[in-house]
Design a protein around this motif. Sequence first.
Motif, mmCIF file in Angstrom:
data_model
loop_
_atom_site.group_PDB
_atom_site.id
_atom_site.type_symbol
_atom_site.label_atom_id
_atom_site.label_comp_id
_atom_site.label_asym_id
_atom_site.label_seq_id
_atom_site.Cartn_x
_atom_site.Cartn_y
_atom_site.Cartn_z
ATOM 1 N N UNK A 1 2.896 13.561 -14.169
ATOM 2 C CA UNK A 1 2.716 13.814 -13.045
ATOM 3 C C UNK A 1 1.049 12.927 -13.570
ATOM 4 N N UNK A 2 0.037 12.668 -14.364
ATOM 5 C CA UNK A 2 -1.276 12.301 -14.923
ATOM 6 C C UNK A 2 -0.468 10.283 -15.062
ATOM 7 N N UNK A 3 0.481 9.951 -14.948
ATOM 8 C CA UNK A 3 0.461 8.711 -15.287
ATOM 9 C C UNK A 3 1.049 8.256 -13.914
ATOM 10 N N UNK A 4 2.178 9.507 -13.186
ATOM 11 C CA UNK A 4 2.127 7.932 -11.716
ATOM 12 C C UNK A 4 0.859 8.929 -10.191
ATOM 13 N N UNK A 5 0.518 9.545 -11.317
ATOM 14 C CA UNK A 5 -0.734 9.562 -10.559
ATOM 15 C C UNK A 5 -1.667 8.486 -10.480
ATOM 16 N N UNK A 6 -1.791 7.786 -12.084
ATOM 17 C CA UNK A 6 -2.260 7.040 -12.259
ATOM 18 C C UNK A 6 -2.254 5.723 -11.553
ATOM 19 N N UNK A 7 -0.761 5.326 -12.069
ATOM 20 C CA UNK A 7 -0.074 4.707 -11.414
ATOM 21 C C UNK A 7 -0.099 4.439 -9.990
ATOM 22 N N UNK A 8 -0.771 5.580 -8.733
ATOM 23 C CA UNK A 8 -0.284 5.188 -7.912
ATOM 24 C C UNK A 8 -1.398 4.680 -7.599
ATOM 25 N N UNK A 9 -2.936 5.685 -8.077
ATOM 26 C CA UNK A 9 -4.002 4.963 -7.612
ATOM 27 C C UNK A 9 -4.103 3.661 -7.587
ATOM 28 N N UNK A 10 -4.056 2.984 -8.525
ATOM 29 C CA UNK A 10 -3.731 1.608 -8.567
ATOM 30 C C UNK A 10 -2.798 0.877 -7.540
ATOM 31 N N UNK A 11 -2.015 1.133 -7.193
ATOM 32 C CA UNK A 11 -1.056 0.964 -6.178
ATOM 33 C C UNK A 11 -2.286 0.756 -4.450
ATOM 34 N N UNK A 12 -2.897 1.837 -4.083
ATOM 35 C CA UNK A 12 -3.553 1.663 -3.281
ATOM 36 C C UNK A 12 -4.779 1.260 -3.335
ATOM 37 N N UNK A 13 -5.314 0.703 -4.319
ATOM 38 C CA UNK A 13 -5.939 -0.001 -4.816
ATOM 39 C C UNK A 13 -5.831 -1.616 -4.482
ATOM 40 N N UNK A 14 -4.678 -2.238 -4.834
ATOM 41 C CA UNK A 14 -3.749 -2.976 -4.199
ATOM 42 C C UNK A 14 -3.348 -3.372 -3.438
ATOM 43 N N UNK A 15 -3.469 -2.228 -2.655
ATOM 44 C CA UNK A 15 -2.796 -2.409 -0.947
ATOM 45 C C UNK A 15 -3.852 -2.854 -1.010
ATOM 46 N N UNK A 16 -4.883 -2.784 -0.558
ATOM 47 C CA UNK A 16 -6.372 -2.676 0.386
ATOM 48 C C UNK A 16 -7.103 -3.997 -0.049
ATOM 49 N N UNK A 17 -6.411 -4.134 -1.664
ATOM 50 C CA UNK A 17 -6.798 -5.952 -1.409
ATOM 51 C C UNK A 17 -5.786 -7.012 -1.210
ATOM 52 N N UNK A 18 -4.949 -6.453 -0.923
ATOM 53 C CA UNK A 18 -4.196 -7.328 -0.322
ATOM 54 C C UNK A 18 -4.076 -6.914 1.608
ATOM 55 N N UNK A 19 -4.159 -5.890 1.905
ATOM 56 C CA UNK A 19 -4.910 -6.461 3.041
ATOM 57 C C UNK A 19 -6.308 -7.856 3.512
ATOM 58 N N UNK A 20 -7.658 -7.436 2.792
ATOM 59 C CA UNK A 20 -8.253 -8.186 2.406
ATOM 60 C C UNK A 20 -7.777 -9.406 2.145
ATOM 61 N N UNK A 21 -7.237 -9.657 1.063
ATOM 62 C CA UNK A 21 -6.983 -10.859 1.140
ATOM 63 C C UNK A 21 -5.196 -11.774 2.545
ATOM 64 N N UNK A 22 -5.289 -10.875 3.680
ATOM 65 C CA UNK A 22 -4.386 -11.098 4.357
ATOM 66 C C UNK A 22 -5.161 -11.629 5.584
ATOM 67 N N UNK A 23 -6.295 -10.875 5.720
ATOM 68 C CA UNK A 23 -7.083 -11.501 6.749
ATOM 69 C C UNK A 23 -8.165 -12.597 6.343
ATOM 70 N N UNK A 24 -8.686 -12.677 4.646
ATOM 71 C CA UNK A 24 -8.946 -14.005 4.238
ATOM 72 C C UNK A 24 -8.188 -14.760 4.560
ATOM 73 N N UNK A 25 -7.231 -15.029 4.269
ATOM 74 C CA UNK A 25 -5.795 -15.822 4.635
ATOM 75 C C UNK A 25 -5.918 -16.681 6.347
ATOM 76 N N UNK A 26 -5.861 -15.435 6.858
ATOM 77 C CA UNK A 26 -5.978 -16.362 7.961
ATOM 78 C C UNK A 26 -7.249 -15.996 8.483
ATOM 79 N N UNK A 27 -8.127 -16.436 7.690
ATOM 80 C CA UNK A 27 -10.033 -17.126 8.271
ATOM 81 C C UNK A 27 -10.141 -16.162 9.277
ATOM 82 N N UNK A 28 -9.860 -14.649 9.216
ATOM 83 C CA UNK A 28 -10.493 -13.728 9.727
ATOM 84 C C UNK A 28 -11.770 -12.903 9.087
#
Length: 633
Positions: free
Chosen positions: A606-633
Amino acid sequence: MAGRINDEDIAAVRERARIEDVVGSYVMLRNAGGGSMKGLCPFHDESTPSFNVTPSRGLWYCFGACGEGGDVIAFMQKIENLSFTEAVQKLADRVGIQLRISDDGGPRLPAGLRVRLMDAHKATAEFYAEQLATPDALVARQFLAERGFDRAAAEEFGVGFAPRGGRRLAAHLKARGFDEQELITGGLLRRGGYDFFSGRLLWPIRDAGKSVIGFGARRIFDDDRLPAKYINTPETPLYKKSQVLYGLDLARTEIGRSGQAVIVEGYTDVMAAHLSGVRTAVASCGTAFGNDHARVLQRLVGDQGNGEVVFTFDGDAAGQAAALKVFSLDSAFITQTYVAIEPTGLDPCDLRLQHGDAAVRELIGRRVPLYRFVMTNILSRHDLDRADARVDALREAAPLVASVRDAGKVSGYVRELAGWLGMDPDEVRHEINRVASRSSARKPEPKRAGAASEAASSPASPQRRPAADVLPDPHDRTLLTERETAKLIIQVPQFLGDELAGLSTDDFTHPAYGAVLRHAQKAMADLPAGAGGDPFHDWPRRVAAVEDNPWVNSLVVSLAVEPLLTEKPSAAYVVAYTAKLRLLAVSRQIGKIKSRLQRTNPVEDPATYNKTFSELVVLEAQRKQLQNRSLGL
């Protein structure tokens, strides 16, 4: 030239020697849109133009086989086989800059020998032209008149007269401040201070930039001590006879426009052809037409599908021998080579004199393929009604066909030769293949034209061709975003702002683009604080100079020359595109994280899984932000 050229002078040469003008003296360039120009690469054989010049950045690059590139100095190094110092000197002469040279840390010395020689040749041409109107030049004027050339024709071609006596030119030039030794170096005087030409009719020989670099002289007096009908300027720092074509200064533009070049045998033939309306005529100067001449013409004829190089020869045995020699150069041309023969044996000058201007134009109009002319002459020496003579004819003709590099042409020539001989095409093909195999086994692999050029010292020019597996394919669509971002880094650094620092080499999948980013970040950090003017002046060269790496240098030049996907880059466009690049990088990371999650058991670890899942959440947030910037938003 010993010593080190002042850096300010080198910068002045780069600025004043416009790259489109310099390259355009050797290559026919055409507008390609987006501020770029295109032409056939002068450093390798090609039929489709891949040689790009970007005047606004002063850079050139070949996107074809050779991958060469650099600035105007690197081009001059490569095209003329010069050292860095020699190339700078030649360009300085061209734009009128007198260089300052540091001699082993001592005082800077003026260096302007080439400029002096150019000035001396210009003054000499003017002197000779003036002498043509003097009483002593009566025989010279009669010579011209007898060949149909009036005063206007003489003035158009700058024809002059070298007075008898042997020291008239020397006195004239010395009175204008020229030193005897430099005049000897320039081929204008002989050892002892005597004029190099005396009592002869003179034609000034100009380079493609219309500067006088030498002279051709015709014997007109019976008591001339030199028996040769024609003599030319000796080899000098300006005059290299194997690379010079008389009339090129007049014919260059028309050759590029029409895609045709006509090679005649002498100065008067060039004059006659031009005055008759054949404005593409040139002639070699005191030497046989060779490979260097062929390369000069091929660059000017360009990539037009109907391009032609037409040779004129006499119809006698000497003319046929000359045609055979020229045929050996046929592979130097991409365009079709032809031969124009006047049945009466008249050269263009005599043809014009006896039959008028139209006859000269008709001579060129009756041209036939050079191959057909040479082959017909070979076969005419054999009695083709006899079987043994046909075999002999095939054996003599086979090396001719085997020397042709274009496989498509060879197939056609085989069928044509078989028809002429009345033999089976397979029998003819077998003999040609046998000759070709024997020849290739005996001959070493030919060097690529220009391969002996000295390594470029300019930081913007590669010192050797980069390995094909090091540089990215510019047409790889999977790397399109990476390449466009790299181009933005090189072409519009003023719009990067914090975006450059926010990028990482890990954002690029191809290490070469990552290396460009690393160089650019280092160059940005080294920019002088508070510098006045344009802080990004000469930016591509600054980036390339961060590290002595030939393939990075080559890639930087290609990125600087290649047009951007947008015609109007802006800060907003740069922000959006760098966000697009980082979005792809984050998406790749998300893919890896998801793959790792699938391989991790949440119950057992569970420790490794939770840590990896947290990394995924952070990256998904970055992706959304970068999507907006790439569209000029």
